[in-house]
Design an enzyme around this catalytic site. Structure first.
Site, mmCIF file in Angstrom:
data_model
loop_
_atom_site.group_PDB
_atom_site.id
_atom_site.type_symbol
_atom_site.label_atom_id
_atom_site.label_comp_id
_atom_site.label_asym_id
_atom_site.label_seq_id
_atom_site.Cartn_x
_atom_site.Cartn_y
_atom_site.Cartn_z
ATOM 1 N N ARG A 18 0.848 -1.201 0.000
ATOM 2 C CA ARG A 18 0.000 0.000 0.000
ATOM 3 C C ARG A 18 0.886 1.255 0.000
ATOM 4 N NH1 ARG A 18 -2.955 -3.122 -0.905
ATOM 5 N NH2 ARG A 18 -2.983 -1.771 -2.696
ATOM 6 N N ASP B 44 -3.649 7.668 3.490
ATOM 7 C CA ASP B 44 -2.501 7.796 2.591
ATOM 8 C C ASP B 44 -1.681 9.080 2.749
ATOM 9 O OD1 ASP B 44 -4.112 9.747 1.310
ATOM 10 O OD2 ASP B 44 -4.854 8.298 -0.158
ATOM 11 N N HIS C 250 -9.229 7.267 10.233
ATOM 12 C CA HIS C 250 -8.831 5.860 10.173
ATOM 13 C C HIS C 250 -7.328 5.666 10.337
ATOM 14 C CE1 HIS C 250 -12.802 4.827 7.865
ATOM 15 N NE2 HIS C 250 -12.966 4.980 9.153
ATOM 16 N N CYS D 295 2.817 1.023 19.378
ATOM 17 C CA CYS D 295 2.931 -0.019 20.400
ATOM 18 C C CYS D 295 1.822 0.280 21.398
ATOM 19 C CB CYS D 295 4.301 0.065 21.080
ATOM 20 S SG CYS D 295 4.395 -0.900 22.596
ATOM 21 N N CYS E 120 10.021 -2.124 24.412
ATOM 22 C CA CYS E 120 9.571 -3.389 25.015
ATOM 23 C C CYS E 120 9.705 -4.597 24.079
ATOM 24 C CB CYS E 120 8.127 -3.258 25.501
ATOM 25 S SG CYS E 120 6.951 -3.055 24.152
ATOM 26 N N GLY F 56 -15.828 11.651 -2.629
ATOM 27 C CA GLY F 56 -15.291 10.314 -2.901
ATOM 28 C C GLY F 56 -15.422 9.312 -1.782
ATOM 29 N N THR F 57 -16.585 9.250 -1.169
ATOM 30 C CA THR F 57 -16.789 8.201 -0.173
ATOM 31 C C THR F 57 -18.064 7.426 -0.489
ATOM 32 O OG1 THR F 57 -17.052 7.713 2.180
ATOM 33 C CG2 THR F 57 -17.783 9.899 1.459
ATOM 34 N N SER F 58 -18.004 6.107 -0.251
ATOM 35 C CA SER F 58 -19.147 5.268 -0.598
ATOM 36 C C SER F 58 -20.218 5.293 0.487
ATOM 37 C CB SER F 58 -18.690 3.828 -0.844
ATOM 38 O OG SER F 58 -18.060 3.320 0.310
ATOM 39 N N ASN G 4 -18.989 13.127 -6.215
ATOM 40 C CA ASN G 4 -18.794 11.693 -6.448
ATOM 41 C C ASN G 4 -19.421 11.360 -7.807
ATOM 42 O OD1 ASN G 4 -18.842 8.813 -6.354
ATOM 43 N ND2 ASN G 4 -18.903 8.869 -4.115
HETATM 44 P P1 OAD Z 1 -14.705 3.372 -1.008
HETATM 45 O O1 OAD Z 1 -13.639 2.655 -1.799
HETATM 46 O O2 OAD Z 1 -15.704 2.546 -0.274
HETATM 47 O O3 OAD Z 1 -15.523 4.349 -1.980
HETATM 48 C C1 OAD Z 1 -14.874 5.178 -2.902
HETATM 49 C C2 OAD Z 1 -15.886 6.154 -3.471
HETATM 50 O O4 OAD Z 1 -15.191 7.088 -4.281
HETATM 51 C C3 OAD Z 1 -16.980 5.531 -4.335
HETATM 52 O O5 OAD Z 1 -18.236 6.041 -3.925
HETATM 53 C C4 OAD Z 1 -16.656 6.041 -5.756
HETATM 54 O O6 OAD Z 1 -17.823 6.273 -6.527
HETATM 55 C C5 OAD Z 1 -15.947 7.343 -5.447
HETATM 56 N N1 OAD Z 1 -15.008 7.818 -6.470
HETATM 57 C C6 OAD Z 1 -14.245 7.087 -7.308
HETATM 58 N N2 OAD Z 1 -13.473 7.877 -8.079
HETATM 59 C C7 OAD Z 1 -13.739 9.153 -7.711
HETATM 60 C C8 OAD Z 1 -13.247 10.438 -8.111
HETATM 61 N N3 OAD Z 1 -12.322 10.572 -9.067
HETATM 62 N N4 OAD Z 1 -13.753 11.543 -7.494
HETATM 63 C C9 OAD Z 1 -14.682 11.420 -6.524
HETATM 64 N N5 OAD Z 1 -15.168 10.243 -6.102
HETATM 65 C C10 OAD Z 1 -14.723 9.123 -6.682
HETATM 66 O O7 OAD Z 1 -13.936 4.387 -0.057
HETATM 67 P P2 OAD Z 1 -14.339 5.006 1.371
HETATM 68 O O8 OAD Z 1 -15.756 5.435 1.382
HETATM 69 O O9 OAD Z 1 -13.277 5.992 1.694
HETATM 70 O O10 OAD Z 1 -10.677 2.055 5.709
HETATM 71 O O11 OAD Z 1 -14.163 3.749 2.313
HETATM 72 C C11 OAD Z 1 -14.193 3.928 3.694
HETATM 73 C C12 OAD Z 1 -13.137 3.058 4.367
HETATM 74 O O12 OAD Z 1 -13.240 1.703 3.912
HETATM 75 C C13 OAD Z 1 -11.720 3.449 4.038
HETATM 76 O O13 OAD Z 1 -11.273 4.503 4.845
HETATM 77 C C14 OAD Z 1 -10.958 2.175 4.318
HETATM 78 C C15 OAD Z 1 -11.940 1.123 3.838
HETATM 79 O O14 OAD Z 1 -11.919 -0.063 4.544
HETATM 80 C C16 OAD Z 1 -9.388 1.900 6.095
HETATM 81 O O15 OAD Z 1 -8.455 1.753 5.340
HETATM 82 C C17 OAD Z 1 -9.166 1.913 7.552
#
Ligand code: OAD
Length: 234
Positions: free
Chosen positions: A64, A98, A113, A121, A142, A179-181, A205
């Site tokens: 990653r 990231d 996150h 630790c 430790c 950009g969050t699902s 999104n």
């Molecule tokens: P997801 O991978 O679940 O969702 C990504 C979202 O970004 C989707 O809704 C896409 O439609 C959208 N997307 C894709 N390309 C895009 C772009 N160019 N501009 C805007 N949006 C775009 O990601 P998260 O919602 O961040 O946890 O997922 C939440 C958590 O699940 C993450 O933080 C991660 C994962 O497990 C950890 O790593 C701890």
């Protein structure tokens, strides 16, 4: 849509997920090409997996890191960082681990996150660890295994981080989710705090999801295109 003037808003919160980094080349977690399609989180991203086989889990996280280091922040990251530099009252709450916002110059980032660039630790706390490979895998104090300071599946979020994020979001008068699902909780519930606080809620999104009806404005464009167009008076 037409651009917004940031001057009309006292407190702005950018709430970002993996889609924010997607255009930089960092893979998302869900959807086409998502990380959890190729890797079972039960084997790579939970405390139980780490206890079973720390080397395997660290190797996955080194992959990653390598992927992220090969990428650069895009125009959208730069717009957010520039806005944060230019005026007070701009917060970033991210689900991303990231560090891409910081690489674009943002200084105040609430990382819900955790971070790929820290290890921890349980006894002796958190340490920075930046680079392609982990510099230290054992705590110097430790000798215990150092684990990535990331909120894995089945972990709880840090209470103070949640409180700070919720405070910032409730106080916002402009909330921009990018950009969050909206399926990973508790983060998925945070936009509701912005709505309750009376903020104008904007979603960027390309695809709609279950949370989309909450937003006043939905911009179906990628972040790197939408953000520079949204703030024309920077
Ligand atoms: P997801 O991978 O679940 O969702 C990504 C979202 O970004 C989707 O809704 C896409 O439609 C959208 N997307 C894709 N390309 C895009 C772009 N160019 N501009 C805007 N949006 C775009 O990601 P998260 O919602 O961040 O946890 O997922 C939440 C958590 O699940 C993450 O933080 C991660 C994962 O497990 C950890 O790593 C701890």
């Amino acid at each position: 849509m037409e651009g917004l003037s940031h001057r009309d808003y006292g407190r702005i919160v950018f709430f970002t997920g993996a889609g924010m980094s997607a255009e930089s080349g960092v893979p998302t977690y869900r959807g086409r090409g998502g990380i959890w399609d190729s890797y079972r989180w039960e084997e790579y991203a939970c405390q139980r997996a780490f206890e079973r086989d720390p080397d395997k889990v660290l190797k996955f996280h080194e992959l990653r890191r390598k992927a992220v280091l090969a990428c650069e922040p895009h125009a959208g990251h730069r717009v957010i960082a520039a806005l944060q530099k230019a005026r007070p009252g701009v917060r970033i709450v991210t689900q991303n681990i990231d560090g891409m916002h910081q690489r674009a110059g943002a200084t105040d980032v609430i990382e819900l996150h955790g971070s790929l660039w820290r290890v921890r630790c349980e006894e002796h706390g958190v340490r920075q660890d930046v680079g392609e490979a982990y510099r230290e895998t054992r705590c110097p104090a430790c000798g215990r295994h150092l684990r990535p300071d990331i909120v894995w599946f089945e972990d709880s979020l840090d209470r103070f981080t949640i409180e700070e994020a919720v405070r910032a979001i409730r106080a916002a008068d402009l909330f921009i989710s990018i950009g969050t699902s909206g399926v990973v909780w508790p983060a998925a519930g945070f936009p509701r705090f912005a709505k309750e606080g009376g903020a104008l809620c904007v979603e960027i999104n390309p695809e709609a999801n279950e949370m989309s009806p909450l937003y006043d404005i939905s911009i179906r464009e990628p972040a790197g295109k939408a953000l520079p167009r949204l703030f024309t008076d920077l």
